[in-house]
Design a protein around this motif. Structure first.
Motif, PDB file in Angstrom:
ATOM      1  N   GLN A  30       0.819  -1.221   0.000  1.00  0.00           N
ATOM      2  CA  GLN A  30       0.000   0.000   0.000  1.00  0.00           C
ATOM      3  C   GLN A  30       0.851   1.268   0.000  1.00  0.00           C
ATOM      4  N   ASP A  31       2.114   1.144   0.411  1.00  0.00           N
ATOM      5  CA  ASP A  31       2.956   2.338   0.464  1.00  0.00           C
ATOM      6  C   ASP A  31       3.120   2.920  -0.939  1.00  0.00           C
ATOM      7  N   LYS A  75      11.896  -4.286   7.330  1.00  0.00           N
ATOM      8  CA  LYS A  75      11.093  -3.706   8.412  1.00  0.00           C
ATOM      9  C   LYS A  75       9.878  -4.542   8.793  1.00  0.00           C
ATOM     10  N   SER A 111       6.531   0.214  16.084  1.00  0.00           N
ATOM     11  CA  SER A 111       5.869   1.352  15.467  1.00  0.00           C
ATOM     12  C   SER A 111       4.624   0.964  14.672  1.00  0.00           C
ATOM     13  N   ARG A 112       4.346  -0.339  14.529  1.00  0.00           N
ATOM     14  CA  ARG A 112       3.133  -0.718  13.814  1.00  0.00           C
ATOM     15  C   ARG A 112       2.208  -1.642  14.589  1.00  0.00           C
TER      16      ARG A 112
END
Lengths: 363, 379
Positions: A101-102, A199, A212-213
């Motif tokens: 999606q990025d 990541k 962070s997610r």
């Protein structure tokens, strides 16, 4: 000496048992474990994107010599590699979130459905204008997503008008554009693979507040099953419902995906394999561990029936969908997907899976 | 006395569990009552076990009361007197009014002509209640005016646009900010959007004494539905939008009305793409200098700082699965964030620290927290 077991001794035991029965959720042992999350990433996600990237590399390789000897035969030789890439992408669609999606990579790779016929409009304009900016390095990154991926390439490789245009163009714009698209596909899937390796894998398998997610295990499993549910919804509502329409006389075969390259059925089969593999890796062990094997048998049965129905459909689907018996068969296939989704959704609360309450249906 | 509305059991275990939760609430009720009377509370709506609930927390974040709702709720507001109102999700037909967190529920209904659109708010003295509504016959937005004690409907005004969504009192309590989202819906078509090609969203500023329009703000992006708003003590209005155009086109979704102008708050392109054309909620912190907006579809919360209340500076983007509910916490730059996956977090913008809040109730993690949270600092 054996102590007598009196009713006063039993009361705290009964109380404790009742408390446990009340407090502990009935489905506490139904959770998908971190091992299964890891297995899903390592056995499904990473391999599927690796295969997709490999398929794009093959496509790129076969596009490489096109401009030196452009011919219909050269375009024909690219077609199977294009189909392999589409199949690999369809297999990967049980994971559509994350790096895909990025930067709108999902749209850049595969702009479908195309309700406003944007690909045709943009492609006709581009070919007419021979806009050289698109051929520059990263030119497609800044162009319309309709020009950047498989749908545009499909037209250039399979539609007679565009094939002739590519071959007859003395300036070779069309063939260089094909090369540029394949380069762009490789760039995108390389980035997706890189993001997963660098990541996303570590983040998905290691939930914590500092992550962070993914903060909690509930976020992990919700991510996995939301992706699965998104694919099921896409199959039911877009890949099947739109072409089927309400009855056979209203069927719209050209609403099937990738009908120009006759890949509609191949992609559905790859979708089904992606779903089957994902559920086998994640849900099956969780259900069996929880002593809920009958539920898995039901899901497995749905998956088998889907496979059977897919195997019975003729190719290319686009030429057969308007035939009553095949329309009915596709309709029955859609019903199987609906039943599978309903069964999974019935289980999700027990798996502590929240299917994006606000993400799906906010206001 | 804390309340749990028990539903018919769907299974033995479910029944036992609900009974168990009820017993725990009952055992806790005396202490809870004292806590809620002596200190603040906050609240959210949630889905659990196939039903929708209002959940009331004490100031420490412990669940103290839950009330079953007839259908999915949406916005919540608290008055300065401690009254609480929950509005049903559009097209809604009920509001739940509590004169205090322990009071008996008052259920307010609307006619089939005026459907609630999800948000309501109190007048500054807590005497009146305003509700955002869609008048089905007029195909226009309306503001319903209610007596906040008796629950009697008094009158209504035009909202000055189509599809009003969130409404908020101005900083001085004399006006009402109305986010007219611009999307036309009709109950017979459910939630289907009927006018995407002709949308004309606006933010209207209505005088509360008579409902007169005194100012109106609009933007050149007609498909950017202006839906949620937050107002600070400077009467600056943060506007959280949802883009109704093609999914592959991404727009800036956060706006700020300040000094009579409406401006876009742009993030870096990656964050803008990541918000997925959808913001679900927006909130100021207690100082009015920190601003946060949530994107459940992008699984993100973005935070901005209005330096000296004027210059907006992008501060941070947090990745949180299905984050939507937002409210100010008691601390400067502090926010409470709730998620559809059952989590509640506290975010301290100054230290950029995110921490999980344990609600104390084992079952709370089963809640799918809905769009909005009641601001904690108002307690």
């Amino acid at each position: 000496m054996v102590k007598k077991c009196t009713s006063s001794h039993l009361i705290p035991i009964i109380f404790a048992a009742l408390t446990w029965f009340i407090i502990i959720p009935s489905h506490a042992n139904l959770l998908v474990s971190n091992n299964e999350v890891k297995a899903w990433v390592d056995q499904y996600v990473l391999p599927s994107y690796k295969n997709l990237h490999q398929a794009n590399l093959h496509l790129q390789t076969h596009a490489g010599g096109l401009c030196d000897a452009k011919s219909l035969h050269q375009l024909d030789k690219m077609q199977p590699h294009f189909s392999k890439a589409l199949e690999a992408m369809a297999y990967s669609q049980a994971i559509d979130g994350g790096p895909m999606q990025d930067e709108l990579r999902n749209f850049q790779l595969y702009f479908w459905p195309d309700r406003n016929n944007l690909v045709n409009k943009q492609l006709a304009k581009l070919i007419d204008e021979s806009n050289l900016q698109v051929l520059q390095e990263l030119g497609l990154e800044h162009a319309s997503v309709a020009l950047a991926g498989y749908p545009a390439l499909e037209r250039l490789l399979f539609e007679p008008y565009y094939r002739q245009t590519v071959i007859q163009d003395q300036e070779k714009f069309g063939c260089y554009y094909i090369v540029t698209i394949t380069n762009n596909l490789v760039r995108i899937t390389a980035a997706i693979n890189e993001d997963w390796s660098a990541k996303w894998r570590a983040q998905l398998v290691g939930p914590s507040v500092s992550n962070s997610r993914f903060k909690k295990p509930a976020d992990q499993v919700s991510f996995i099953f939301s992706n699965i549910d998104v694919l099921l919804t896409k199959i039911i509502t877009k890949k099947l419902a739109k072409p089927l329409a309400s009855k056979v006389t209203k069927a719209k075969p050209k609403r099937l995906e990738s009908w120009r390259s006759s890949n509609s059925l191949i992609m559905l089969k790859a979708n089904a394999r992606g779903l089957t593999d994902s559920l086998n890796i994640t849900l099956k062990p969780a259900l069996i561990r929880a002593g809920e094997t009958p539920h898995w048998h039901q899901i497995s049965n749905h998956l088998s029936l889907i496979q059977q129905k897919l195997d019975q459909l003729p190719r290319p689907l686009v030429t057969h969908l308007s035939e009553p018996q095949h329309w009915l068969a596709v309709n029955a296939l859609q019903e199987q997907f609906i039943q599978l989704q309903a069964k999974l959704r019935e289980l999700y609360p027990r798996l502590n899976v929240h299917l994006g309450f606000n993400a799906y249906d906010g206001d | 006395m804390s309340t749990v509305d028990l539903t018919l059991p769907t299974s033995r275990r479910y029944f036992m569990r609900q009974v168990g939760i009820g017993m725990l609430f009952a055992l806790n009720s005396c202490a809870s009552a004292a806590k809620l009377n002596n200190s603040g509370y906050w609240a959210g709506t949630a889905k659990q076990g196939g039903f929708y609930w209002l959940i009331i927390f004490d100031a420490q974040g412990q669940v103290q009361r839950q009330i079953k709702l007839p259908s999915r709720g949406h916005g919540l507001q608290q008055s300065t007197r401690g009254q609480l109102v929950v509005c049903s999700r559009r097209p809604g037909v009920w509001m739940l009014l509590l004169q205090n967190p322990l009071a008996k529920p008052q259920w307010l209904g609307v006619t089939l002509i005026s459907r609630l659109s999800g948000h309501c708010c109190f007048s500054s003295n807590g005497e009146l209640l305003y509700s955002a509504e869609n008048n089905v016959q007029l195909a226009q937005g309306c503001i319903g005016v209610w007596d906040a004690h008796s629950g009697m409907r008094l009158h209504q005004w035009l909202s000055q646009g189509i599809g009003p969504h969130e409404i908020q009192l101005s900083h001085d309590g004399t006006h009402l900010w109305v986010a007219n989202g611009g999307i036309l819906t009709q109950p017979k078509h459910g939630r289907e959007k009927l006018n995407l090609a002709t949308m004309a969203p606006n933010i209207s500023y209505l005088r509360l004494s008579d409902g007169t329009l005194t100012q109106q703000y609009s933007i050149d992006e007609s498909q950017l539905s202006l839906r949620h708003i937050a107002v600070n003590w400077r009467n600056q209005v943060a506007v959280a939008c949802q883009y109704q155009g093609p999914a592959h086109v991404r727009k800036t979704l956060l706006l700020l009305i300040s000094g009579g102008h409406i401006n876009y708050l742009s993030c870096d392109p990656k964050t803008t793409i990541g918000l997925n054309n959808y913001l679900g909620s927006v909130a100021f912190d207690i100082s009015g200098e920190w601003l946060s907006a949530s994107s459940p579809r992008g699984h993100r919360v973005v935070v901005w700082r209005l330096v000296q209340g004027v210059e907006p500076i992008y501060h941070q983007s947090l990745a949180i699965t299905d984050a939507c509910g937002l409210s100010a916490s008691n601390g400067l730059g502090g926010f409470i964030i709730s998620t559809g996956t059952g989590q509640i977090y506290h975010y301290a913008a100054i230290t950029k620290t995110l921490s999980a809040i344990e609600t104390g109730d084992h079952s709370a993690n089963d809640f799918s927290w809905d769009n909005h949270l009641l601001p904690k600092q108002l307690c």
